[in-house]
Design a protein around this motif. Structure first.
Motif: not given
Length: 139
Positions: A34-42, A71-74, A116-127
């Motif tokens: 499972k993936i958890e970000f400290s912040s989704l936006e900078h 994969n991490v794609r801008a 990612s292979n995260a079962v809770d959120n396999p695709r996350v969008v950062l901004k």
């Protein structure tokens, strides 16, 4: 006739709305990465042309198995991501480093899609967002 048509449409839409509420929420598996970000936006705020366009997003594997970023794609070529390539073990953290080309003057909002292979959120969008200014334009 017109009232009958309106009434029929209302009844059909009402049943559709009630049926949609019966649908259970998708279940997230209890086990797995499972993936958890400290912040989704900078927000860079105001940044000078040619200034430091680097930022870091930190994430934690809160699951029970290794987390792998596939994969991490801008959203455009002006943003370059680099990321933790090795599996992130449960309870450990990883990073995604982002460099924005601050030679592009003006406001910007860009996204970075993390797969990612995260079962809770396999695709996350950062901004990332901000405004690049040119101090030499006012002289």
């Amino acid at each position: 006739m017109k009232k009958l048509l309106v009434l029929s449409l209302f009844v059909a839409l009402s049943f559709g709305a009630l049926k949609a509420q019966d649908t259970p929420a998708p279940q997230v598996p209890a086990n797995g990465p499972k993936i958890e970000f400290s912040s989704l936006e900078h927000n860079y705020g105001q940044i000078v042309k040619g200034g430091d366009g680097n930022c870091v997003f930190t994430f934690t594997n809160t699951g029970t198995e290794p987390l792998i970023l596939s994969n991490v794609r801008a959203s455009c070529g002006c943003t370059t991501p680099s990321w933790t390539k090795e599996p992130v073990m449960p309870g450990k953290t990883g990073t995604i480093k982002v460099k924005y080309n601050t030679n592009n003057v003006g406001g910007f909002t860009k996204t970075i899609t993390v797969t990612s292979n995260a079962v809770d959120n396999p695709r996350v969008v950062l901004k990332i967002k901000g405004n690049v200014t040119n101090p030499n334009e006012n002289k």
